[in-house]
Design a protein around this motif. Structure first.
Motif, PDB file in Angstrom:
ATOM      1  N   MET A   1       0.897  -1.163  -0.210  1.00  0.00           N
ATOM      2  CA  MET A   1       0.002  -0.080  -0.403  1.00  0.00           C
ATOM      3  C   MET A   1       0.981   1.563  -0.404  1.00  0.00           C
ATOM      4  SD  MET A   1      -2.737   1.337   2.940  1.00  0.00           S
ATOM      5  CE  MET A   1      -4.030   2.100   2.685  1.00  0.00           C
ATOM      6  N   ILE A   2       0.669   2.037  -1.050  1.00  0.00           N
ATOM      7  CA  ILE A   2       1.189   3.060  -0.916  1.00  0.00           C
ATOM      8  C   ILE A   2       0.661   4.700  -0.076  1.00  0.00           C
ATOM      9  CG2 ILE A   2       2.118   5.220  -2.611  1.00  0.00           C
ATOM     10  CD1 ILE A   2       1.741   3.861  -4.190  1.00  0.00           C
ATOM     11  N   GLU A   3       1.589   5.080   0.721  1.00  0.00           N
ATOM     12  CA  GLU A   3       1.177   6.371   1.268  1.00  0.00           C
ATOM     13  C   GLU A   3       1.702   7.597   1.116  1.00  0.00           C
ATOM     14  OE1 GLU A   3       2.448   7.421   6.539  1.00  0.00           O
ATOM     15  OE2 GLU A   3       3.571   5.463   5.401  1.00  0.00           O
ATOM     16  N   LYS A   4       0.104   8.138   1.381  1.00  0.00           N
ATOM     17  CA  LYS A   4       0.315   9.310   0.556  1.00  0.00           C
ATOM     18  C   LYS A   4       0.884  10.656   2.482  1.00  0.00           C
ATOM     19  CE  LYS A   4      -2.543  10.182  -3.471  1.00  0.00           C
ATOM     20  NZ  LYS A   4      -3.120  10.170  -3.847  1.00  0.00           N
ATOM     21  N   LYS A   5       1.944  11.775   1.717  1.00  0.00           N
ATOM     22  CA  LYS A   5       2.069  12.430   2.618  1.00  0.00           C
ATOM     23  C   LYS A   5       2.374  13.546   1.714  1.00  0.00           C
ATOM     24  CE  LYS A   5       4.522   9.095   5.293  1.00  0.00           C
ATOM     25  NZ  LYS A   5       6.546   9.039   6.148  1.00  0.00           N
ATOM     26  N   ARG A   6       2.643  15.236   2.262  1.00  0.00           N
ATOM     27  CA  ARG A   6       2.322  15.822   1.906  1.00  0.00           C
ATOM     28  C   ARG A   6       3.920  16.796   2.031  1.00  0.00           C
ATOM     29  NH1 ARG A   6      -0.896  20.386   0.600  1.00  0.00           N
ATOM     30  NH2 ARG A   6      -2.864  19.512   1.539  1.00  0.00           N
ATOM     31  N   VAL A   7       4.635  16.702   1.423  1.00  0.00           N
ATOM     32  CA  VAL A   7       6.749  17.208   1.408  1.00  0.00           C
ATOM     33  C   VAL A   7       5.508  18.638   0.924  1.00  0.00           C
ATOM     34  CG1 VAL A   7       8.371  16.780   0.237  1.00  0.00           C
ATOM     35  CG2 VAL A   7       6.834  15.238   0.908  1.00  0.00           C
ATOM     36  N   TYR A   8       7.201  20.284   1.545  1.00  0.00           N
ATOM     37  CA  TYR A   8       7.790  20.733   1.374  1.00  0.00           C
ATOM     38  C   TYR A   8       8.557  20.591  -0.074  1.00  0.00           C
ATOM     39  CZ  TYR A   8       2.971  22.167   3.751  1.00  0.00           C
ATOM     40  OH  TYR A   8       2.308  21.450   5.039  1.00  0.00           O
ATOM     41  N   ILE A   9       9.045  20.966  -0.723  1.00  0.00           N
ATOM     42  CA  ILE A   9       9.927  20.444  -1.553  1.00  0.00           C
ATOM     43  C   ILE A   9      10.614  21.889  -0.810  1.00  0.00           C
ATOM     44  CG2 ILE A   9      11.059  21.039  -3.969  1.00  0.00           C
ATOM     45  CD1 ILE A   9       9.513  18.171  -2.632  1.00  0.00           C
ATOM     46  N   VAL A  10      13.001  21.933  -0.781  1.00  0.00           N
ATOM     47  CA  VAL A  10      13.234  22.344  -0.202  1.00  0.00           C
ATOM     48  C   VAL A  10      14.614  22.756  -1.456  1.00  0.00           C
ATOM     49  CG1 VAL A  10      14.704  23.184   1.260  1.00  0.00           C
ATOM     50  CG2 VAL A  10      12.845  22.237   2.202  1.00  0.00           C
ATOM     51  N   VAL A  11      15.373  21.638  -1.890  1.00  0.00           N
ATOM     52  CA  VAL A  11      16.215  21.556  -3.176  1.00  0.00           C
ATOM     53  C   VAL A  11      15.809  20.968  -3.912  1.00  0.00           C
ATOM     54  CG1 VAL A  11      17.954  22.292  -1.014  1.00  0.00           C
ATOM     55  CG2 VAL A  11      17.734  20.048  -1.602  1.00  0.00           C
ATOM     56  N   LYS A  12      16.530  21.230  -5.185  1.00  0.00           N
ATOM     57  CA  LYS A  12      16.464  20.307  -6.457  1.00  0.00           C
ATOM     58  C   LYS A  12      17.635  20.347  -7.147  1.00  0.00           C
ATOM     59  CE  LYS A  12      13.817  21.795 -10.025  1.00  0.00           C
ATOM     60  NZ  LYS A  12      14.546  21.517 -11.759  1.00  0.00           N
ATOM     61  N   THR A  13      17.602  19.582  -7.347  1.00  0.00           N
ATOM     62  CA  THR A  13      19.462  18.775  -8.632  1.00  0.00           C
ATOM     63  C   THR A  13      19.427  19.705  -9.583  1.00  0.00           C
ATOM     64  OG1 THR A  13      19.260  17.275  -8.185  1.00  0.00           O
ATOM     65  CG2 THR A  13      20.705  17.711  -6.137  1.00  0.00           C
ATOM     66  N   TYR A  14      20.700  19.854 -10.023  1.00  0.00           N
ATOM     67  CA  TYR A  14      20.975  19.839 -11.023  1.00  0.00           C
ATOM     68  C   TYR A  14      20.606  18.674 -12.279  1.00  0.00           C
ATOM     69  CZ  TYR A  14      22.583  21.552 -15.584  1.00  0.00           C
ATOM     70  OH  TYR A  14      22.513  21.348 -16.832  1.00  0.00           O
ATOM     71  N   PRO A  15      20.229  18.209 -13.003  1.00  0.00           N
ATOM     72  CA  PRO A  15      19.365  17.124 -13.910  1.00  0.00           C
ATOM     73  C   PRO A  15      20.509  16.326 -14.248  1.00  0.00           C
ATOM     74  CG  PRO A  15      17.696  19.497 -14.962  1.00  0.00           C
ATOM     75  CD  PRO A  15      19.380  19.716 -13.532  1.00  0.00           C
ATOM     76  N   THR A  16      20.345  15.271 -14.192  1.00  0.00           N
ATOM     77  CA  THR A  16      22.049  13.972 -14.384  1.00  0.00           C
ATOM     78  C   THR A  16      21.393  13.566 -15.653  1.00  0.00           C
ATOM     79  OG1 THR A  16      22.871  14.431 -12.403  1.00  0.00           O
ATOM     80  CG2 THR A  16      23.759  13.303 -13.530  1.00  0.00           C
ATOM     81  N   ILE A  17      22.246  12.733 -16.685  1.00  0.00           N
ATOM     82  CA  ILE A  17      21.685  11.856 -18.096  1.00  0.00           C
ATOM     83  C   ILE A  17      21.337  10.531 -17.021  1.00  0.00           C
ATOM     84  CG2 ILE A  17      22.277  10.750 -20.314  1.00  0.00           C
ATOM     85  CD1 ILE A  17      21.306  14.276 -19.942  1.00  0.00           C
ATOM     86  N   SER A  18      20.505   9.671 -17.388  1.00  0.00           N
ATOM     87  CA  SER A  18      20.741   8.282 -16.709  1.00  0.00           C
ATOM     88  C   SER A  18      20.891   7.389 -17.869  1.00  0.00           C
ATOM     89  CB  SER A  18      19.891   8.405 -15.294  1.00  0.00           C
ATOM     90  OG  SER A  18      19.490   6.729 -14.819  1.00  0.00           O
ATOM     91  N   ASP A  19      21.205   6.109 -18.464  1.00  0.00           N
ATOM     92  CA  ASP A  19      20.776   5.358 -18.768  1.00  0.00           C
ATOM     93  C   ASP A  19      19.566   4.572 -18.737  1.00  0.00           C
ATOM     94  OD1 ASP A  19      23.429   5.136 -20.474  1.00  0.00           O
ATOM     95  OD2 ASP A  19      24.184   4.255 -19.379  1.00  0.00           O
ATOM     96  N   LYS A  20      19.396   4.757 -17.133  1.00  0.00           N
ATOM     97  CA  LYS A  20      18.081   3.893 -17.302  1.00  0.00           C
ATOM     98  C   LYS A  20      17.029   4.536 -16.979  1.00  0.00           C
ATOM     99  CE  LYS A  20      16.358   0.553 -13.512  1.00  0.00           C
ATOM    100  NZ  LYS A  20      16.565   0.034 -12.319  1.00  0.00           N
TER     101      LYS A  20
END
Length: 52
Positions: A1-20
């Protein structure tokens, strides 16, 4: 079962390329109780405008 939570976003990194996952963005935020949470991987460019 997936639990929903409220998250207040503080930081985000620079996008990184990924093969997957094509492109990854690591994001961190604070839960309502004050504890930190890391959200990874986030397909940031594929999100709707109101989800970014």
């Amino acid at each position: 079962m997936i639990e929903k939570k409220r998250v207040y976003i503080v930081v985000k990194t620079y996008p990184t390329i990924s093969d997957k996952y094509a492109e990854l963005v690591c994001t961190a935020g604070v839960l309502e109780d004050g504890s930190w949470i890391r959200l990874y991987p986030i397909p940031f460019r594929k999100l709707e405008i109101n989800q970014k």
